[in-house]
Motif scaffolding. Sequence first.
Motif, PDB file in Angstrom:
ATOM      1  N   LEU A 591      -8.788 -14.839 -43.415  1.00 31.06           N
ATOM      2  CA  LEU A 591      -9.140 -13.659 -42.634  1.00 31.06           C
ATOM      3  C   LEU A 591      -9.251 -12.475 -43.594  1.00 31.06           C
ATOM      4  CD1 LEU A 591      -9.429 -11.897 -40.052  1.00 31.06           C
ATOM      5  CD2 LEU A 591      -6.916 -11.819 -39.979  1.00 31.06           C
ATOM      6  N   THR A 592     -10.377 -11.724 -43.493  1.00 30.74           N
ATOM      7  CA  THR A 592     -10.585 -10.557 -44.343  1.00 30.74           C
ATOM      8  C   THR A 592     -10.515  -9.299 -43.495  1.00 30.74           C
ATOM      9  OG1 THR A 592     -11.988 -11.818 -45.849  1.00 30.74           O
ATOM     10  CG2 THR A 592     -12.158  -9.421 -45.949  1.00 30.74           C
ATOM     11  N   LEU A 593      -9.718  -8.307 -43.933  1.00 32.27           N
ATOM     12  CA  LEU A 593      -9.602  -7.025 -43.249  1.00 32.27           C
ATOM     13  C   LEU A 593     -10.268  -5.960 -44.116  1.00 32.27           C
ATOM     14  CD1 LEU A 593      -5.893  -7.247 -41.995  1.00 32.27           C
ATOM     15  CD2 LEU A 593      -7.988  -8.040 -40.870  1.00 32.27           C
ATOM     16  N   ASP A 594     -11.329  -5.341 -43.588  1.00 27.87           N
ATOM     17  CA  ASP A 594     -12.159  -4.393 -44.326  1.00 27.87           C
ATOM     18  C   ASP A 594     -11.860  -2.975 -43.840  1.00 27.87           C
ATOM     19  OD1 ASP A 594     -14.080  -2.947 -45.626  1.00 27.87           O
ATOM     20  OD2 ASP A 594     -15.796  -4.087 -44.847  1.00 27.87           O
ATOM     21  N   ALA A 595     -11.254  -2.145 -44.704  1.00 28.34           N
ATOM     22  CA  ALA A 595     -10.927  -0.767 -44.330  1.00 28.34           C
ATOM     23  C   ALA A 595     -12.138   0.149 -44.375  1.00 28.34           C
ATOM     24  CB  ALA A 595      -9.831  -0.229 -45.245  1.00 28.34           C
ATOM     25  N   GLN A 596     -13.217  -0.320 -44.975  1.00 21.08           N
ATOM     26  CA  GLN A 596     -14.463   0.457 -45.051  1.00 21.08           C
ATOM     27  C   GLN A 596     -14.227   1.828 -45.697  1.00 21.08           C
ATOM     28  OE1 GLN A 596     -15.747   0.454 -40.954  1.00 21.08           O
ATOM     29  NE2 GLN A 596     -16.305  -1.721 -40.987  1.00 21.08           N
ATOM     30  N   VAL A 613      -0.604 -19.575 -38.922  1.00 22.66           N
ATOM     31  CA  VAL A 613      -1.448 -19.385 -40.092  1.00 22.66           C
ATOM     32  C   VAL A 613      -1.382 -20.659 -40.921  1.00 22.66           C
ATOM     33  CG1 VAL A 613      -1.850 -18.034 -42.180  1.00 22.66           C
ATOM     34  CG2 VAL A 613      -1.032 -16.911 -40.104  1.00 22.66           C
ATOM     35  N   GLY A 614      -2.567 -21.223 -41.260  1.00 20.26           N
ATOM     36  CA  GLY A 614      -2.620 -22.416 -42.086  1.00 20.26           C
ATOM     37  C   GLY A 614      -2.613 -23.685 -41.271  1.00 20.26           C
ATOM     38  N   ILE A 615      -2.940 -24.793 -41.961  1.00 22.88           N
ATOM     39  CA  ILE A 615      -2.951 -26.115 -41.343  1.00 22.88           C
ATOM     40  C   ILE A 615      -2.147 -27.062 -42.220  1.00 22.88           C
ATOM     41  CG2 ILE A 615      -5.157 -25.756 -40.185  1.00 22.88           C
ATOM     42  CD1 ILE A 615      -6.512 -27.283 -42.431  1.00 22.88           C
ATOM     43  N   ALA A 616      -1.949 -28.278 -41.727  1.00 23.15           N
ATOM     44  CA  ALA A 616      -1.165 -29.262 -42.465  1.00 23.15           C
ATOM     45  C   ALA A 616      -1.915 -29.714 -43.718  1.00 23.15           C
ATOM     46  CB  ALA A 616      -0.848 -30.454 -41.572  1.00 23.15           C
ATOM     47  N   GLY A 617      -1.152 -30.193 -44.694  1.00 20.73           N
ATOM     48  CA  GLY A 617      -1.754 -30.751 -45.893  1.00 20.73           C
ATOM     49  C   GLY A 617      -1.597 -29.850 -47.092  1.00 20.73           C
ATOM     50  N   GLY A 620      -3.790 -26.808 -47.113  1.00 25.71           N
ATOM     51  CA  GLY A 620      -3.915 -26.201 -45.792  1.00 25.71           C
ATOM     52  C   GLY A 620      -3.566 -24.737 -45.711  1.00 25.71           C
ATOM     53  N   ALA A 621      -3.098 -24.121 -46.817  1.00 24.22           N
ATOM     54  CA  ALA A 621      -2.684 -22.721 -46.768  1.00 24.22           C
ATOM     55  C   ALA A 621      -3.885 -21.810 -46.537  1.00 24.22           C
ATOM     56  CB  ALA A 621      -1.986 -22.338 -48.064  1.00 24.22           C
ATOM     57  N   LYS A 622      -3.675 -20.780 -45.718  1.00 22.03           N
ATOM     58  CA  LYS A 622      -4.704 -19.777 -45.462  1.00 22.03           C
ATOM     59  C   LYS A 622      -4.114 -18.398 -45.744  1.00 22.03           C
ATOM     60  CE  LYS A 622      -7.799 -22.755 -44.140  1.00 22.03           C
ATOM     61  NZ  LYS A 622      -7.153 -23.901 -44.778  1.00 22.03           N
ATOM     62  N   SER A 623      -5.017 -17.429 -46.048  1.00 19.47           N
ATOM     63  CA  SER A 623      -4.563 -16.106 -46.467  1.00 19.47           C
ATOM     64  C   SER A 623      -5.254 -15.010 -45.671  1.00 19.47           C
ATOM     65  CB  SER A 623      -4.839 -15.901 -47.960  1.00 19.47           C
ATOM     66  OG  SER A 623      -4.111 -16.829 -48.750  1.00 19.47           O
ATOM     67  N   VAL A 624      -4.649 -13.808 -45.715  1.00 20.55           N
ATOM     68  CA  VAL A 624      -5.267 -12.593 -45.195  1.00 20.55           C
ATOM     69  C   VAL A 624      -5.612 -11.728 -46.397  1.00 20.55           C
ATOM     70  CG1 VAL A 624      -4.988 -10.554 -43.771  1.00 20.55           C
ATOM     71  CG2 VAL A 624      -3.999 -12.735 -43.029  1.00 20.55           C
ATOM     72  N   ILE A 625      -6.889 -11.329 -46.504  1.00 17.24           N
ATOM     73  CA  ILE A 625      -7.384 -10.602 -47.674  1.00 17.24           C
ATOM     74  C   ILE A 625      -7.712  -9.170 -47.269  1.00 17.24           C
ATOM     75  CG2 ILE A 625      -9.196 -10.525 -49.430  1.00 17.24           C
ATOM     76  CD1 ILE A 625      -9.478 -13.591 -49.018  1.00 17.24           C
ATOM     77  N   LEU A 626      -7.248  -8.193 -48.049  1.00 16.19           N
ATOM     78  CA  LEU A 626      -7.493  -6.773 -47.798  1.00 16.19           C
ATOM     79  C   LEU A 626      -8.572  -6.270 -48.746  1.00 16.19           C
ATOM     80  CD1 LEU A 626      -3.784  -5.537 -47.517  1.00 16.19           C
ATOM     81  CD2 LEU A 626      -5.293  -6.324 -45.685  1.00 16.19           C
ATOM     82  N   ILE A 627      -9.570  -5.562 -48.188  1.00 21.26           N
ATOM     83  CA  ILE A 627     -10.633  -5.032 -49.041  1.00 21.26           C
ATOM     84  C   ILE A 627     -10.939  -3.588 -48.659  1.00 21.26           C
ATOM     85  CG2 ILE A 627     -11.663  -7.308 -49.430  1.00 21.26           C
ATOM     86  CD1 ILE A 627     -13.851  -6.567 -47.417  1.00 21.26           C
ATOM     87  N   ASN A 628     -11.588  -2.880 -49.601  1.00 22.79           N
ATOM     88  CA  ASN A 628     -12.088  -1.520 -49.392  1.00 22.79           C
ATOM     89  C   ASN A 628     -10.999  -0.547 -48.922  1.00 22.79           C
ATOM     90  OD1 ASN A 628     -14.729  -2.222 -50.170  1.00 22.79           O
ATOM     91  ND2 ASN A 628     -15.189  -2.973 -48.104  1.00 22.79           N
ATOM     92  N   GLY A 629      -9.841  -0.606 -49.604  1.00 20.86           N
ATOM     93  CA  GLY A 629      -8.785   0.358 -49.343  1.00 20.86           C
ATOM     94  C   GLY A 629      -7.811  -0.016 -48.252  1.00 20.86           C
ATOM     95  N   GLY A 651      -0.381 -19.677 -49.844  1.00 22.50           N
ATOM     96  CA  GLY A 651      -1.078 -18.671 -49.064  1.00 22.50           C
ATOM     97  C   GLY A 651      -0.443 -17.294 -49.166  1.00 22.50           C
ATOM     98  N   VAL A 652      -1.256 -16.271 -48.759  1.00 20.09           N
ATOM     99  CA  VAL A 652      -0.791 -14.885 -48.758  1.00 20.09           C
ATOM    100  C   VAL A 652      -1.023 -14.306 -47.371  1.00 20.09           C
ATOM    101  CG1 VAL A 652      -1.048 -12.592 -49.752  1.00 20.09           C
ATOM    102  CG2 VAL A 652      -1.326 -14.614 -51.213  1.00 20.09           C
ATOM    103  N   MET A 653       0.050 -13.939 -46.686  1.00 21.59           N
ATOM    104  CA  MET A 653      -0.011 -13.306 -45.376  1.00 21.59           C
ATOM    105  C   MET A 653       0.207 -11.809 -45.552  1.00 21.59           C
ATOM    106  SD  MET A 653      -0.507 -13.678 -42.191  1.00 21.59           S
ATOM    107  CE  MET A 653      -0.171 -12.902 -40.609  1.00 21.59           C
TER     108      MET A 653
END
Length: 698
Positions: A591-596, A613-617, A620-629, A651-653
């Motif tokens: 998931l990407t969060l864009d501050a624009q 957040v994430g799936i098995a295996g 399976g790790a999933k992250s939340v990515i912060l962009i544009n401030g 992963g990074v939450m």
Amino acid sequence: MKTKKRFGILTMLAVMFLAACSNDEEVAVSGLCPLVISTIPANGALNVPQDQVISVTFNKQMRTSTITNASFTVEGVSPIQGTITFEDNASGTTAIFTPSSDLLEDTTYTGRIKTTVKDQDGNALQIAYVWNFTTGVIIRPIVVATDPIDTATAVPLNKVITATFSEAMNPLTITNASFTLMNGTTLVPVTFNYFGETVSFTPTVNLLPNTTYTATITNAVENLVGVTMVSNYVWSFTTGVLVAPTVILTDPLNNAINVPLNKVVTATFSEVMNPATLNASTFTLKNGTTNVPVSFGFTGAMVSFTPTTVLLSNTVYTATITTGAQNPAGVGLVANYVWSFTTGTIAAPMVILTSPLNNATNVSINKVVTATFSEVMNPATLNNSTFTLKNGNILVPVTFGFTGAMVSFTPLVNLLTNTTYTATITTGAKNPAGVGIVSDYVWSFTTVTDNALLPDIGSLENFGGFGGNAGLTNQGLNTVINNGGIGTTAASTLVTGFHDGLTGDVYTETPLNVGLVTGGIYTAPPAPGTATSLALAQQALLDANALYLAISPASMPGGIDPGAGELGGLTLAPGVYKSNSGTFNISNGNLTLDAQGDPNAVWIFQTASGLTVGIAGPTGAKSVILINGASASNVFWYVGSAATINGAGGGVMVGTIVANSGVTLSTAGNAAQTVLNGRAISLIASVTMVNTTINVPN
């Protein structure tokens, strides 16, 4: 001619047979002889019940007057008595013998039908019918265990005696008549209780020391079907010698120095004492000849004496427990127990934590400012003369609130945006003993650059993990909380696998569960939890509940669901997002969060049920990515039940997760580091971490 001859012979034989059945009857016989065709029990039967009803069935209707106790008998060791009835109560093929009492167990019986019985035509039984059967063995209840065991010694004087049977017994048969406890010829009265197969006998008075007692359970006791024991069960035991209680530990120790002025004095005895004997007449705490009033508390064998006022500094106190302090058996101390200790000099209180922190930025314009002291302060000394909040030279009016050692300062109006404020607490702020802070405490912070109203997280600003009223657990070797602490209103024993980087205190760490908390651990007692740390945790729980409500759909309505509950693979602008299905998942990608370009951009995610957040295996790790401030401090997750963050590890939450029923970061056995740039907050369940790094946002 041969056929006629054969017929004649058969006819003659039949007539001879019939004639043989006629006995002495004058009337012509018209039928066959009576025969016994079956019996109950059958001949040779084994394990026959003791309440068996015995019956005989004939091949034809019988003359009932001929079947009596003289012609139908049953014998065991001796003839048994019984009544005879018939299946149809008049005449019939079956005669029934009902014994007057139960048959004996494991006994062979002989049934006999004599030749005096006759059928309706007067034909007699030609040969007496005799058969045998054997009754079964009764499985009787037995005593399988007692406490004390037979010949036991040194039995406590307040012993509750128990007997365990091989099966459940009828409580109505266990009485003072069927159970006795004797000291020689003296009966000891007892009360009874039942727990399945175990019966307890509680003497109504303490037993005598160094005395042999004999307990007897008679064979009058019965199981649930009325079967008794074969014989009385008897066992004996001997009580111990009379041992007087002793004081084995005090806090403070004798001759201790630098004792805190708010010290709760405790004494631990060699056994549990009678609380009624520990009172102002048997315990004194004195400063010279001046008596210090105390209140009393009891925890097992430990008694606490809490002074009703703060002790004086640099003063010798003497505590005395007299021989009037007794155990439940009425035995007191052999001699008065006396010990002394000296209090420390008065330590000045100090500010140990503020919210916002010094030099914090992006502070919400509706922020409630707080300061936490090293001890509870005198509320009368915290007012507009000892606390100021200023924008340059402009004074901001505030109201004051007090929770334990924390003081809150609530501005009467919202703060200005993009403005630096300076808070000052002067030396006029004092503890209840009248001691003020050594010097003025000053800190500053800067508000957000626009009117965005961030949810006020209060004292949670200083926490990376909070386990509500349930605790926190680490199950990994590489767990660390950076730039913040953890807390719970539960006892310190419910925090496991961590050590406090500020104090060095260890909370049930093992070689496989090591977690560093750089910003302190705050729990309820016992130690290392304290009243002060509990007050901080209690305020954090209040703030957690307030934040949970503040970011809820009720307070922030209008949220949308851009991915039907699936946030993976999306790029989202600032706003409020609400799951229509009641769950949010990040499983189809990051998931990407864009501050624009807006550093004050805020994201609120609301799910009535779970967050996963994430799936098995292993991948399976999933992250939340912060962009544009985008800032981790401006991301919030409202979770109606529980949150599970990358259960497979890695992963990074991002963001402050406020879950009603627990937060889990990774799961046991995962070595991959799971990162949370934010906070894991739970209200009523625990927070669990495995090889987790939490970076608390500024």
